[in-house]
Design a protein around this motif. Structure first.
Motif, PDB file in Angstrom:
ATOM      1  N   PRO A 160      45.434  -4.950  32.140  1.00  0.00           N
ATOM      2  CA  PRO A 160      45.169  -3.147  31.936  1.00  0.00           C
ATOM      3  C   PRO A 160      43.415  -3.543  32.179  1.00  0.00           C
ATOM      4  O   PRO A 160      42.447  -4.108  31.741  1.00  0.00           O
ATOM      5  CB  PRO A 160      44.814  -3.016  30.458  1.00  0.00           C
ATOM      6  CG  PRO A 160      46.354  -4.150  29.566  1.00  0.00           C
ATOM      7  CD  PRO A 160      46.110  -5.485  30.388  1.00  0.00           C
TER       8      PRO A 160
ATOM      9  N   PHE B 124      47.749   0.430  17.602  1.00  0.00           N
ATOM     10  CA  PHE B 124      47.373   0.257  19.187  1.00  0.00           C
ATOM     11  C   PHE B 124      46.416   0.073  19.724  1.00  0.00           C
ATOM     12  O   PHE B 124      44.922   0.085  19.458  1.00  0.00           O
ATOM     13  CB  PHE B 124      47.628   1.810  19.781  1.00  0.00           C
ATOM     14  CG  PHE B 124      48.399   1.696  21.253  1.00  0.00           C
ATOM     15  CD1 PHE B 124      49.053   1.205  21.809  1.00  0.00           C
ATOM     16  CD2 PHE B 124      47.230   2.475  22.055  1.00  0.00           C
ATOM     17  CE1 PHE B 124      49.636   1.128  22.964  1.00  0.00           C
ATOM     18  CE2 PHE B 124      47.712   1.730  23.860  1.00  0.00           C
ATOM     19  CZ  PHE B 124      48.433   1.416  24.181  1.00  0.00           C
ATOM     20  N   TYR B 126      44.060  -2.665  23.022  1.00  0.00           N
ATOM     21  CA  TYR B 126      43.772  -3.595  24.651  1.00  0.00           C
ATOM     22  C   TYR B 126      45.101  -4.021  24.205  1.00  0.00           C
ATOM     23  O   TYR B 126      45.842  -4.395  25.704  1.00  0.00           O
ATOM     24  CB  TYR B 126      43.032  -3.176  24.871  1.00  0.00           C
ATOM     25  CG  TYR B 126      42.390  -4.603  26.623  1.00  0.00           C
ATOM     26  CD1 TYR B 126      42.150  -3.184  27.459  1.00  0.00           C
ATOM     27  CD2 TYR B 126      42.322  -5.617  25.871  1.00  0.00           C
ATOM     28  CE1 TYR B 126      42.271  -4.277  28.325  1.00  0.00           C
ATOM     29  CE2 TYR B 126      42.891  -6.223  27.518  1.00  0.00           C
ATOM     30  CZ  TYR B 126      42.198  -4.988  28.935  1.00  0.00           C
ATOM     31  OH  TYR B 126      41.892  -6.129  29.959  1.00  0.00           O
ATOM     32  N   LEU B 129      48.768  -3.209  24.258  1.00  0.00           N
ATOM     33  CA  LEU B 129      49.248  -2.784  25.626  1.00  0.00           C
ATOM     34  C   LEU B 129      49.274  -3.514  26.889  1.00  0.00           C
ATOM     35  O   LEU B 129      50.198  -3.524  27.574  1.00  0.00           O
ATOM     36  CB  LEU B 129      48.332  -1.786  26.284  1.00  0.00           C
ATOM     37  CG  LEU B 129      47.848  -1.436  27.846  1.00  0.00           C
ATOM     38  CD1 LEU B 129      49.183  -0.432  28.137  1.00  0.00           C
ATOM     39  CD2 LEU B 129      46.305  -0.695  28.186  1.00  0.00           C
ATOM     40  N   LEU B 165      50.224   7.204  24.400  1.00  0.00           N
ATOM     41  CA  LEU B 165      49.931   5.610  24.846  1.00  0.00           C
ATOM     42  C   LEU B 165      50.943   4.947  25.632  1.00  0.00           C
ATOM     43  O   LEU B 165      50.922   4.501  26.002  1.00  0.00           O
ATOM     44  CB  LEU B 165      50.673   4.969  22.961  1.00  0.00           C
ATOM     45  CG  LEU B 165      49.586   5.178  21.922  1.00  0.00           C
ATOM     46  CD1 LEU B 165      50.071   5.174  20.760  1.00  0.00           C
ATOM     47  CD2 LEU B 165      48.392   5.183  21.925  1.00  0.00           C
ATOM     48  N   ALA B 168      49.116   4.977  29.074  1.00  0.00           N
ATOM     49  CA  ALA B 168      48.315   3.847  29.355  1.00  0.00           C
ATOM     50  C   ALA B 168      49.470   2.677  29.928  1.00  0.00           C
ATOM     51  O   ALA B 168      49.616   2.053  30.538  1.00  0.00           O
ATOM     52  CB  ALA B 168      47.869   3.564  28.020  1.00  0.00           C
ATOM     53  N   LEU B 169      51.122   3.078  29.264  1.00  0.00           N
ATOM     54  CA  LEU B 169      52.027   1.506  29.528  1.00  0.00           C
ATOM     55  C   LEU B 169      52.117   2.005  31.077  1.00  0.00           C
ATOM     56  O   LEU B 169      52.170   0.552  31.375  1.00  0.00           O
ATOM     57  CB  LEU B 169      52.808   1.815  28.003  1.00  0.00           C
ATOM     58  CG  LEU B 169      54.101   1.109  28.213  1.00  0.00           C
ATOM     59  CD1 LEU B 169      53.268  -1.007  27.796  1.00  0.00           C
ATOM     60  CD2 LEU B 169      54.515   0.786  27.157  1.00  0.00           C
ATOM     61  N   CYS B 172      49.932   1.079  33.694  1.00  0.00           N
ATOM     62  CA  CYS B 172      50.272  -0.322  33.624  1.00  0.00           C
ATOM     63  C   CYS B 172      51.154  -1.003  34.158  1.00  0.00           C
ATOM     64  O   CYS B 172      51.288  -2.157  34.918  1.00  0.00           O
ATOM     65  CB  CYS B 172      49.969  -1.237  32.443  1.00  0.00           C
ATOM     66  SG  CYS B 172      48.422  -1.202  31.451  1.00  0.00           S
TER      67      CYS B 172
END
Lengths: 252, 252
Positions: A160, B124, B126, B129, B165, B168-169, B172
């Motif tokens: 990420p 949660f 980095y 993730l 969340l 963010a996923l 990626c």
């Protein structure tokens, strides 16, 4: 723009261009040597300082002075320190960048920041996301070091990047004005050009990523050479100078 | 749809409808009592189990049996356990939901999951993730408990929700097929209706959020009453039954 004979210096991307993973790419060292110092590395790195990266490159056999390295994270902090000296800054970033921020006179804080700064924060968490979202909601300015969503890791793994963390933050705050420093935005190109001390028309961007290196160069008005299959550009390789050996040479 | 006389049961949202922060809203207790058991709470809660929530509501003076509570997190896990019994599941979720998943026969794992499950994960990070993004990239199915970006916290503070969340996923992984269970998707409405054992036409959704409660009810084909200024609907308040007192009463 067709001829490379008038190229007198290069801005050069790092990841995927000079190095991949923990290895220098074949030809990278020869390319930099041929540039005889007339290059600046411009990278969206949002985690390290130029000094750290210079040391890391040395271990890979690439001798690059830190003054020839422009990185998104530190450039973003330079820009903040210049614009808002001694700003209170809430940092989602590496320890290196926190130290760097202090060295620039910025004041890392937990509460009531003027600026929320987002880098590639490996300590990013739900808690940090909440703190940042509320700070931005309460009026702090948002600065993200780069817009990249991911970084290619070993064996093609997803790592990420800052942009993915930014996506979570913007999801929480809703659309808010914010600054992004990394390519394809102009800040790194500007900083790199400033270090080269050459006019735009004499400088070429060399990279591997059309979306960041290529698009950024196009917007900024630099010609662009894209590394494909590890082939570096031959600069000024006129027969009168180096014959047809393909050796790199810059016009003076 | 104009008359409420033929409403025989309600699906009722929780946050903003019956409770706010740590308080029951005025009229909430009377409203539930008037429904004489013919209600099911349907909430996008992606962190607790119905039992936990039942206990929490009791402390706020609302007596609601856990069998009358349908939550996004546990409903998502129910659905996974039914469809893929004993699935290997990588969970970004509360400890309560992890225990609940085990109780349903699912097998929480760190590596090579069949499913990546995303709830409101206060842990949660980095690291999480990165693990989730690579698992999805490697073929794991992605299930998110709800699509909500934020949750209203004390004093209007932003509390990140599952959807942030997820943002963010997805940043990626890039666009990937995934299931979202919470409102406005139909899963909670289906589960709630199943517990009420009433036909759709006799059931009304009561909520405060047009985007989740209202839109979800519309898509699912339920009539919808939106709570505004704390005013609950008067059901079956025909003069012949309760005069004009405004008391709630359901047609049998």
């Amino acid at each position: 723009m067709g001829s490379l004979q008038d190229v007198r210096g290069c801005l050069v991307d790092l990841d995927g261009t000079l190095v991949r993973g923990q290895q220098a790419l074949p030809g990278a060292s020869a390319f930099l040597e041929a540039l005889e110092g007339r290059f600046v590395i411009v990278s969206n790195d949002a985690e390290h300082t130029p000094l750290e990266l210079s040391r890391g490159l040395k271990r890979l056999g690439l001798a690059v002075n830190q003054r020839r390295i422009v990185l998104a994270g530190t450039t973003a902090l330079d820009e903040i320190a210049l614009r808002l000296p001694r700003a209170r800054i809430s940092m989602m970033a590496s320890k290196s960048l926190m130290t760097y921020a202090r060295d620039q006179g910025l004041v890392p804080v937990q509460t009531r920041p003027d600026i929320v700064f987002l880098g590639r924060d490996r300590q990013f968490s739900y808690e940090r996301l909440m703190i940042a979202a509320n700070a931005v909601r309460d009026g702090a300015e948002l600065v993200a070091a780069n817009p990249d969503l991911v970084h290619p890791g070993p064996n093609g793994a997803i790592v990420p990047e800052t942009g993915a963390l930014l996506a979570a933050l913007i999801a929480c705050t809703g659309p808010v004005p914010h600054r992004v420093i990394g390519k394809p935005e102009p800040a790194l190109f500007e900083a790199g050009l400033g270090l080269l001390k050459l006019p735009k028309r004499a400088v070429m961007m060399v990279g591997d990523n059309p979306a960041t290196d290529g698009e950024g160069a196009r917007r900024f008005g630099l010609r662009y050479f894209e590394i494909r299959d590890g082939v570096f550009p031959l600069l000024g390789s006129a027969p009168s100078r180096h014959g047809s050996t393909g050796a790199l040479a810059l016009t003076a």
